[in-house]
Write an enzyme that holds these catalytic residues in place. Structure first.
Site, PDB file in Angstrom:
ATOM      1  N   ASP A 237       0.856  -1.178   0.000  1.00 19.68           N
ATOM      2  CA  ASP A 237       0.000   0.000   0.000  1.00 19.68           C
ATOM      3  C   ASP A 237       0.904   1.245   0.000  1.00 19.68           C
ATOM      4  O   ASP A 237       2.131   1.165   0.150  1.00 19.68           O
ATOM      5  CB  ASP A 237      -0.998  -0.012   1.171  1.00 19.68           C
ATOM      6  CG  ASP A 237      -2.239   0.838   0.848  1.00 19.68           C
ATOM      7  OD1 ASP A 237      -2.174   1.647  -0.089  1.00 19.68           O
ATOM      8  OD2 ASP A 237      -3.270   0.693   1.538  1.00 19.68           O
TER       9      ASP A 237
HETATM   10  C1  BGC Z   1      -5.159   3.041   0.041  1.00 19.94           C
HETATM   11  C2  BGC Z   1      -5.329   1.950  -0.991  1.00 19.94           C
HETATM   12  C3  BGC Z   1      -5.171   2.513  -2.384  1.00 19.94           C
HETATM   13  C4  BGC Z   1      -3.829   3.192  -2.491  1.00 19.94           C
HETATM   14  C5  BGC Z   1      -3.533   3.743  -3.865  1.00 19.94           C
HETATM   15  C6  BGC Z   1      -3.928   3.886  -0.207  1.00 19.94           C
HETATM   16  O1  BGC Z   1      -3.886   5.013   0.591  1.00 19.94           O
HETATM   17  O2  BGC Z   1      -5.101   2.459   1.318  1.00 19.94           O
HETATM   18  O3  BGC Z   1      -6.575   1.329  -0.830  1.00 19.94           O
HETATM   19  O4  BGC Z   1      -5.299   1.493  -3.331  1.00 19.94           O
HETATM   20  O5  BGC Z   1      -3.792   4.256  -1.560  1.00 19.94           O
HETATM   21  O6  BGC Z   1      -4.296   4.844  -4.145  1.00 19.94           O
END
Ligand code: BGC
Length: 705
Positions: free
Chosen positions: A251
């Site tokens: 993430d």
């Molecule tokens: C979120 C994810 C997301 C990623 C990319 C993160 O802050 O937890 O769910 O896919 O950002 O945007």
């Protein structure tokens, strides 16, 4: 030699690390840090993948840097959070889950994928597989609600829908994120191994079985081990036990955050922990590019581990056809495709709304000549998108007011917002309340803004924000006609008083682009509501977590017996439980029958039931099948969902439904956490919701051998 082997053989360390790096372009902001100009990083091979970029021209221009101006010409993998639509938004996932319609779930994923592909996107960070029983957590909006079986069914439909259209899916957030402590975003999680396996992992297992191409570990720690570095679950359960051979993508900045978690002293250590656990791509931490060379020198990782990750990334690019067609976005789609997508968005919006209450059948609206439409969400078109609205623009959505005006042209419609969603300005209430005089019905549109759920949007008070309570109190004080309340929210709200006063209550969630049309189809009676809530609606915040799959305990509540499990001030049951949702039909269940009185593990049991529509409107019913194993070697939930199916019935007609249950559906995790099939009686319960009083039941005897 295969393309992948040839490339892997030619790559320098920096180029390998570039393939393990995903950097955010600034077209959507989804995290705390945004990179600057990426041109040089891409040209040098240090940035091999991007997120938050879309649009055929931008994608082609950027992809050209990788394909034509780098030494090896490896295309970029471009990802975006296409969560519930790309440009056109369908209902938010929790809303769409309420439809309990596998085919719909799959079709909306296909449509979102087609639209994203036309915009040059190759991967979505969806579906979110996080089962959640705590509506304080804002991300409950992105997932399937409280139940593991539903989570698995939704994950399968979404993975298939996205991937059969050609977009790589990513099952996230692995695992347990939905159980953040006290519903507070990014907080720790800590749970029993049983809960992890019974509640939180089945949706991931289903996504893997259906071929999901990537998995994203959660930001959170689980019992002291951050998921980004969790070898037991990533290298062990995911890769070894479940045989997942796709790409694990961190993430946003999560690898660097291992330092803040307190399990790594610096970036090289953090990078080594993640790589060794099985994380292939570093999203936005700069930890692989910056940390792995030092980790190699320190002997924390081996080059073979880096190579294995690189091969997985290249294999994904190959599977997606990126080497053959790197400039994926072919731009504008034919008008017919957009018309079809809008029609689907309208269908999905209508199917996702849950009619929680309909006293004296006040809905559908009949004989209404004058209507007051009041509240801050009545004409809030852009809010209808909900959180995670990908590439959608704040225009082009249909508000409830617009939808109702279009559907009911002969009616006089008066509107005032009364108050804003948030803030403390009461000055508009008097004018709004004045509209209540002389009308035949009032639609009260209340709730949250789109930004009040989603990531980093935990709330401790789950009532209506701002001064919306003052608005509805004033409306009820003045109104002499039925008040129909429509709630827009990314979570169950705790509104027992409002629910009590409203003649009808609808949970609209955030219905997406076609919100107003979908809702008007229901209000006007063109279509009967059919949604059912996939998450319990608490009557008080203090009940949380409240969910249907409870265990009995040794002192279950017994009215009049003080020493039994209860609250002194509120009931144990939620205000609206899992599966609750009304329609304009009236369904009766009868004739439950089993194909045999006994079942062996290798056998299959067929369960049939007759459902009859005794109402006066055609309507669709979702039928749930639960099990209850009364005596087992470990305690079992009082109800456990094992099936759901839908049936459309004209008034006065009936239909028979059949569920096929393999013996394996009766297995559970025994005391040693291994699946067991235990002899003995199991109750099978069928009906409209997880409410024992409304279920009909029969028993089957499980037989060993
Ligand atoms: C979120 C994810 C997301 C990623 C990319 C993160 O802050 O937890 O769910 O896919 O950002 O945007």
């Amino acid at each position: 030699m295969s393309r992948i082997e040839q490339l892997a053989g030619e790559m320098r360390l920096a180029e390998k690390l570039g393939q393990l790096t995903m950097t955010a372009a600034p077209y959507a902001v989804t995290g705390p840090y945004v990179a600057g100009d990426l041109t040089e990083g891409i040209r040098s091979g240090a940035v091999g993948n991007l997120l938050n970029l879309y649009g055929p021209d931008m994608v082609a221009k950027t992809q050209r840097l990788a394909v034509e101006e780098t030494r090896l010409g490896i295309p970029l993998l471009i990802g975006l959070d296409v969560i519930h639509g790309h440009r056109i938004q369908f209902p938010v996932p929790l809303g769409e889950t309420s439809a309990f319609d596998r085919d719909l779930w799959r079709r909306t994923a296909q449509e979102a994928a087609r639209e994203a592909l036309a915009d040059g996107v190759a991967m979505t960070f969806a579906p979110m597989c996080d089962v959640c029983r705590d509506p304080r957590w804002g991300r409950i909006v992105e997932g399937p609600g409280e139940d593991a079986f539903v989570g698995a069914a939704l994950a399968r439909a979404k993975v298939r829908g996205f991937q059969e259209a050609g977009l790589a899916a990513c099952a996230k957030h692995f695992a347990g994120y939905g159980a953040v402590m006290a519903g507070r975003e990014y907080a720790s999680t800590d749970m029993s191994t049983r809960s992890l396996h019974e509640v939180h992992l089945p949706a991931f297992a289903a996504a893997i079985e259906d071929g999901v191409m990537s998995v994203m570990p959660a930001f959170t720690e689980l019992g002291g081990v951050p998921m980004t570095a969790n070898r037991e679950l990533l290298a062990g359960w995911l890769r070894q036990e479940r045989g997942f051979d796709g790409v694990v993508i961190s993430d946003y900045n999560a690898i660097a955050e291992l330092i803040r978690h307190g399990v790594a002293a610096d970036l090289p250590e953090a990078a080594a922990l993640a790589l060794k656990a099985g994380v292939d791509i570093d999203m936005m931490a700069g930890a692989y590019g910056g940390g792995l060379p030092v980790a190699l020198e320190r002997g924390l990782v081996r080059i073979e581990e880096i190579d294995a990750a690189v091969r997985r990334v290249l294999k994904l690019k190959e599977r997606l056809g990126l080497f053959e067609d790197p400039y994926r976005g072919h731009g504008a789609e034919p008008e017919a495709a957009i018309t079809r997508r809008r029609a689907l968005a309208r269908e999905a919006a209508a199917k996702s709304v849950v009619l929680l209450k309909n006293e004296r059948e006040v809905l559908p609206l009949a004989g209404v000549r004058r209507l007051a439409v009041i509240g801050p969400l009545a004409d809030a078109a852009a809010e209808m998108r909900g959180p995670w609205a990908a590439a959608s623009k704040p225009e082009g959505q249909v508000s409830l007011l617009e939808g109702v005006k279009a559907a009911l042209p002969g009616i006089e419609i008066r509107h005032a917002p009364g108050v804003a969603i948030e803030g403390d300005d009461l000055s508009g209430i008097a004018a709004a309340v004045a509209l209540c005089d002389g009308v035949d019905a009032i639609l009260l549109c209340l709730g949250e803004s789109a930004a009040m759920s989603g990531e980093a949007a935990s709330r401790a008070h789950l009532g209506l924000p701002g001064v919306q309570d003052a608005l509805w109190e004033a409306v009820f004080a003045r109104a002499h006609v039925p008040v129909i309340t429509i709630l827009f929210s990314g979570r169950p709200l705790v509104v027992p008083k409002l629910a009590g006063k409203s003649a009808a209550l609808m949970a609209a969630w955030f219905p997406g682009n076609e919100a107003g049309h979908g809702l008007a189809d229901l209000l006007s009676g063109k279509i009967s509501p059919s949604g059912k809530t996939p998450v319990s609606w608490p009557g008080a915040v203090g009940q949380i977590p409240v969910f249907y799959g409870e265990r009995n305990g040794g002192r279950p509540y017994n009215r009049g017996d003080h020493y039994t499990s209860h609250y002194m001030d509120v009931p144990n049951a939620p205000l609206f439980g899992f599966g609750h949702g009304l329609s304009y039909g009236r369904f009766a269940y009868a004739g439950l029958s089993l194909s045999a009185p006994t079942l062996k593990e290798g056998g299959t049991l067929t369960v049939s039931v007759v459902v009859r529509n005794e109402g006066s409107h055609a309507a669709e019913e979702t039928v749930f099948l639960f099990l209850h194993d009364k005596v087992a070697s470990v305690t079992r939930p009082l109800l456990e969902l094992k099936g759901f199916e839908k049936i459309m019935l004209e008034p006065g007609t009936q239909g028979s439904m059949t569920f096929s249950l393999p013996g394996t559906a009766f297995r559970f995790l025994g005391p040693d956490m291994k699946p067991v099939f235990e002899a003995g009686e199991v109750e099978i319960l069928i009906g409209p919701a997880a409410d024992r009083a409304r279920l009909i039941s029969a028993s089957v005897m499980l037989q060993a051998g």
